[in-house]
Design an enzyme around this catalytic site. Structure first.
Site, PDB file in Angstrom:
ATOM      1  CD  GLU A   1     -20.064  84.422   2.620  1.00 16.29           C
ATOM      2  OE1 GLU A   1     -18.903  84.423   2.301  1.00 16.29           O
ATOM      3  OE2 GLU A   1     -20.809  84.556   3.453  1.00 16.29           O
ATOM      4  CG  ASP A   2     -18.067  79.831   0.816  1.00 10.58           C
ATOM      5  OD1 ASP A   2     -18.536  81.060   0.531  1.00 10.58           O
ATOM      6  OD2 ASP A   2     -17.458  79.730   2.098  1.00 10.58           O
TER       7      ASP A   2
END
Length: 750
Positions: free
Chosen positions: A92-93
């Site tokens: 996600e990051d």
């Protein structure tokens, strides 16, 4: 909150220390190869999050290590969960992809991480779409295949709540509210009571800080009392247990702040009146077949030593909670005059209570002995969630609402006539139970026998009820059912029925329009269909195809629409149609509609397009001449034309009159009444009942008879199918010896 000052050297040592602590906890339940994979995940996560800091200023890697520790130490999960927890924010990051995870750690880890990764590419083209609801739906889709998705998500949320003070106030409120709405019920359902209580307390701290800190302070003030009261309470019980040869570990706890507050609200009481703030737990080790006997021995010892409150006894031994929780609870009065809740259970039960039902799921990675009963419970719950996911309704907000219902924080046990038990959410109705047994039973349910008493479909069930569903081939789902059903399956089944009905109408409309086009020698293509639809002034595709299927759009009208040559002709045609509609009185529009679709305003039992109610003042039944009054856009009240109330309505609101008639062959029973008068004599009531029940096979709702001076008067309310049947009954009753008069009840009789 103190300002965090970065210190790279100290942070590096802290990361190593935290990782070592994690390895120490996970070591007993992992193999050398699994620990090698954990190490690989730790290194990857450290590199991926290098240089990134949390809102608090701490290195970001602190967070995934903490989440992994929660999974291992507080949830009893193993290597795969620890690996996924360490990596849960990487995709996600950072620039790493799911394919990277799959290449390095395999499909299982990649699929779990996918379930934990938020949706960031959703095209929001509708104001009603909630991105967060879509994210929750994604979690459920993944969870239905692997329950570890929600467990790791709960661990992630718990650590976020523990460090929420670093966030700005508006974020604190949003995250805390979301926690109360979604994560707290989930933790409860999975039996993670310690985590549930902590999440609830943190959420309350930010959403209701005044009450939170007030109760917190009062608990602090009572610490000294607890420190003396609890040991004094325990000592005599412990002595008796030793005499009985029972060895039990004894612990005490204080009720959580949020639990105390919720009880204060629910019971409308003050803090001082919450009598189970203090709790003591007795946990013993024994073979499983001896557990119940030892529990009851300890229970009897406590009852012998202290005054107890039988109303507060809770037997979760023979009827465990849906999440597998088993224990025996008794509330006893201490010598200091304070109520103390005592929980009695085995080590096996305690592990379930502390670690949650999910820790016994088939994905428990250490391959210890599984509890098949618990696995079945969780499988049953996940099956309900999968059923919701399979619904054709794609609205994520509706989905989320239904899943929260499926969490079923409070449930009841309901039995079939054969004694089979079904667990239902508290507040479930007969109809919910019917749908729980089978969709077909729900679709055709007209009522039930609850504990041998006939009840309607909206009857709310109680714990222990025995229910026999009654069905009719003439019964079909009604839109008003959605107003009282409680379970997701019932709501979904009813919605699916109407969705299928609508699809059937659309299919019928398309076939009919193609037939018209063929007869008119016109090609059935998108352009010609669009032209007809545009000219029809229908606002939606569904309305358009309905109008074709119902023959509101006749072949002649369609031919005229297809003949329009340009935009001006189309506009003129549409204006003319609009003016014609607006200039016609309601009666004429109704007459025209009845000419096209004769069933449109017929009174029957399964008509959904217009809801109607029969007026209480005159109780019309099939065969009566009736008139309807439109009281809203889709609701009609039906009176006899001779009813004084109807006459008054007609004189005042003539524009609301709806021409109404009964469907031919109507065989649904309607409530009607008869006035009786005669000379009292032995056996006359039996003769009346023989006529009603034996000869005419009618259902009686009530019979009231009064006798004075050898003359009786009475009112008989019963269900009648038609005026013909009613007149026949009246004639039969008049033939009874010494019956003076039998008349149909007029008006204003309930």
């Amino acid at each position: 909150m103190e300002v965090y000052i970065p210190n790279e050297e100290l942070e590096n040592r802290t990361v190593v220390r935290k990782y070592s602590e994690l390895l120490h906890v996970v070591y007993p339940r992992t193999t050398a190869e699994e620990r090698k994979q954990i190490r690989k995940a730790f290194v990857l996560a450290t590199n991926a999050h290098f240089g990134v800091r949390r809102k608090s200023g701490e290195p970001y890697i602190y967070h995934p290590i903490a989440v992994a520790m929660i999974c291992c130490s507080e949830m009893n999960l193993g290597a795969t969960s620890v690996i996924c927890a360490l990596l849960h924010d990487v995709v996600e990051d950072t620039d790493y992809t799911l394919d990277d995870m799959r290449d390095r750690f395999g499909d299982v880890v990649a699929n779990i991480i996918d379930g934990l990764t938020k949706i960031d590419d959703l095209v929001v083209d509708n104001q009603n779409i909630s991105l967060q609801a879509e994210n929750f739906k994604k979690i459920f889709l993944s969870m239905s295949k692997d329950v570890r998705v929600i467990l790791i998500k709960l661990a992630d949320r718990l650590h976020n709540m523990r460090t929420l003070d670093a966030m700005p106030p508006e974020k604190q409120l949003k995250i805390a509210s979301e926690t109360s709405y979604f994560y707290v019920p989930f933790a409860h359902r999975l039996g993670l009571y310690a985590i549930k209580g902590e999440l609830e307390d943190y959420a309350m701290r930010y959403t209701n800080p005044t009450e939170y800190f007030t109760i917190k302070e009062k608990l602090k003030d009572s610490e000294k009392e607890r420190s003396t009261m609890i040991p004094e309470f325990i000592a005599p019980i412990q002595a008796e247990l030793e005499k009985a040869g029972i060895h039990a570990e004894i612990t005490s706890r204080t009720k959580s702040v949020s639990s105390i507050y919720n009880k204060m609200l629910r019971k409308q009481i003050n803090f001082e009146d919450v009598y189970d703030i203090f709790a003591v737990r007795f946990v013993f080790d024994s073979p499983q077949d001896e557990e119940f006997g030892i529990c009851w021995k300890i229970y009897r010892i406590i009852c012998k030593l202290y005054q107890t409150n039988p109303a507060r006894d809770r037997n979760f031994l023979t009827h465990p909670k849906p999440n597998g929780y088993q224990s025996l609870h008794v509330t006893a009065m201490s010598k200091q005059g304070r109520w103390v809740e005592v929980q009695i259970r085995s080590k096996r039960m305690d592990e379930i209570a502390e670690k949650g039902l999910a820790a016994h799921y088939r994905y428990k990675e250490d391959e210890e002995t599984e509890d098949t009963d618990l696995n079945h419970r969780l499988e049953d719950w996940l099956l309900k969630t999968r059923e919701i996911l399979d619904s054709k309704d794609a609205d994520a907000l509706d989905f989320l609402s239904e899943v929260r219902l499926n969490l079923g924080l409070k449930e009841i046990y309901v039995f079939t006539p054969k004694g089979d038990m079904k667990t239902m959410p508290q507040g479930s109705t007969v109809l919910d139970f019917a749908y729980a047994l089978h969709t077909n039973l729900g679709d055709h349910c007209i009522g039930a026998k609850v504990n041998y008493n006939i009840t309607p479909v909206n009857k709310v069930l109680s714990n222990g009820d025995q229910v026999e569903i009654i069905t009719s081939k003439k019964q079909f789902p009604k839109t008003e059912w959605l107003e009282f059903v409680q379970t997701p399956k019932a709501r979904r089944s009813i919605k699916d029925f109407f969705r299928n009905e609508q699809q059937s109408l659309v299919s019928t409309g398309k076939l009919l329009l193609k037939q018209y086009f063929d007869e008119l020698g016109v090609e059935f293509n998108e352009e010609n269909v669009r032209k007809v639809k545009e000219a029809s002034l229908e606002k939606s595709d569904e309305a358009f195809w309905n109008s074709v299927a119902s023959k509101k759009l006749t072949k002649g009208k369609i031919e005229k629409m297809l003949s329009l040559k340009n935009a001006k002709e189309l506009a003129d045609f549409q204006q003319k149609v609009t003016q014609e509609i607006e200039s016609k009185p309601l009666n004429q529009l109704i007459d025209e509609q009845m000419d096209v679709t004769p069933n449109a305003f017929l009174l029957d039992d399964d008509y959904e397009q217009i809801k109607y109610v029969l007026a209480d003042c005159c109780n019309p039944i099939p065969g009566d001449t009736v008139v309807g009054f439109q009281v809203s856009d889709n609701r009609i009240v039906v009176h006899q034309t001779s009813c004084p109330n109807a006459i008054a309505q007609m004189s005042r609101f003539g524009n609301r009159i709806i021409k109404t008639k009964w469907r031919k062959g109507q065989n649904i029973a309607f409530l009607s009444g008869i006035k009786l008068k005669g000379f009292d004599r032995k056996g006359i009531i039996k003769e009346m009942m023989d006529v009603v029940t034996s000869q005419m096979d009618l259902n009686i709702r009530s019979l009231n008879i009064e006798s004075k001076n050898n003359v009786f008067t009475g009112t008989l309310m019963l269900y009648i199918q038609s005026v013909k049947t009613l007149n026949n009954l009246i004639e039969q009753l008049r033939q009874i010896d010494q019956m003076e008069s039998v008349e149909r009840i007029g008006y204003d009789v309930n």
